[in-house]
Design an enzyme around this catalytic site. Sequence first.
Site, mmCIF file in Angstrom:
data_model
loop_
_atom_site.group_PDB
_atom_site.id
_atom_site.type_symbol
_atom_site.label_atom_id
_atom_site.label_comp_id
_atom_site.label_asym_id
_atom_site.label_seq_id
_atom_site.Cartn_x
_atom_site.Cartn_y
_atom_site.Cartn_z
ATOM 1 C CG HIS A 60 -0.154 -1.866 -1.835
ATOM 2 N ND1 HIS A 60 -0.075 -2.598 -2.991
ATOM 3 C CD2 HIS A 60 -1.450 -1.837 -1.504
ATOM 4 C CE1 HIS A 60 -1.287 -2.997 -3.333
ATOM 5 N NE2 HIS A 60 -2.143 -2.545 -2.449
ATOM 6 C CG HIS A 82 -4.508 0.948 -6.484
ATOM 7 N ND1 HIS A 82 -3.509 0.847 -5.546
ATOM 8 C CD2 HIS A 82 -5.035 -0.286 -6.636
ATOM 9 C CE1 HIS A 82 -3.440 -0.411 -5.132
ATOM 10 N NE2 HIS A 82 -4.351 -1.117 -5.777
ATOM 11 C CE1 TYR A 84 -6.664 3.249 -3.719
ATOM 12 C CE2 TYR A 84 -7.555 1.502 -5.101
ATOM 13 C CZ TYR A 84 -6.762 1.912 -4.047
ATOM 14 O OH TYR A 84 -6.056 0.992 -3.331
ATOM 15 C CB ALA A 112 -7.465 -7.898 -2.354
ATOM 16 C CG MET A 210 -11.299 -0.749 -6.372
ATOM 17 S SD MET A 210 -11.151 0.202 -4.859
ATOM 18 C CE MET A 210 -12.651 -0.281 -4.006
ATOM 19 C CB SER A 211 -5.739 -3.254 -9.021
ATOM 20 O OG SER A 211 -5.954 -4.610 -8.708
ATOM 21 C CG HIS A 246 -8.011 -1.396 3.159
ATOM 22 N ND1 HIS A 246 -7.879 -1.931 1.891
ATOM 23 C CD2 HIS A 246 -6.750 -1.216 3.609
ATOM 24 C CE1 HIS A 246 -6.588 -2.064 1.601
ATOM 25 N NE2 HIS A 246 -5.886 -1.643 2.628
#
Length: 271
Positions: A60, A82, A84, A112, A210-211, A246
């Site tokens: 990112h 995020h 997390y 993703a 997760m987003s 990842h």
Amino acid sequence: MFTFDDYKKSADAIRKITGDIDIALVLGSGLGKIAEMLENPVKLRFEDVPNLPPSTVMGHAGEFVCGTLHGKRVLIQSGRFHYYEGNSFEQSAYAVRLFKLLGARTLILTNAAGGINRTFSAGTIMMITDHIKFFDESPLRGPNIGEFGPRFNDMSYVYSKRLRWLSKGTAARLGIPLKEGVYAFMPGPSFETPAEIRALGILGADAVGMSTVAEAITAAHAGLELLAFSCISNLAAGLLDQPLSHDEVMEAAKLVEKDLTALLDAVIKEI
Ligand code: HPA
């Protein structure tokens, strides 16, 4: 919790560099290349915008890039905030309200995600039709900021039907395979267990990530027309007998980057 003045101050800092905008685009893991499409780009790091935390995830960029595309002012957020990473949902979606204050009418989100639908594979592009979020608070929890939207906002049409039709037609015209489905939010940072994925599948999810959902709720509240795409980077836990990583997410993003860039470019032209 942030006030309307906090948002205004942050938006003013961006406007000094970018001016007003028409469309905002948030790019997920490994999808940063799309920013290179913009003409006469100007950049602004997240650290240079009051109240924004720096982005900490590999892959990112942590910056806004603003430029012109097909005569429209487009602001790209490369990297996101995020849950997390320790951000509240309100912080995760903070920039969405800045887009609204900068004049955007349209928001495009990309991410993703893990594929739950068995017709998906790594490299599938899924247009999000709806979402599931059962965990934790809403980004809108706390005093309502009436300048953005109502206390109890409708969530029947979060993902714009008009933009979905437009994208479907555009993808077909360009020969880009495009699936559709429901995105389920999971808080991470661990990937899900196989039992969680089986449960999400039964509940109607086609992909998991997760987003995106905090941003989508905030966009719906603010009346932004929203379009969102998941790049399926892996099959979700338990669908294949192998662990997730990842690195795999970043590799698959490269597979779809060309198609997704072409699709976004053509859709932005039509919006
Ligand atoms: N689960 C959650 N988030 C993800 C995944 C996954 O399998 N792949 C990419 N982001």
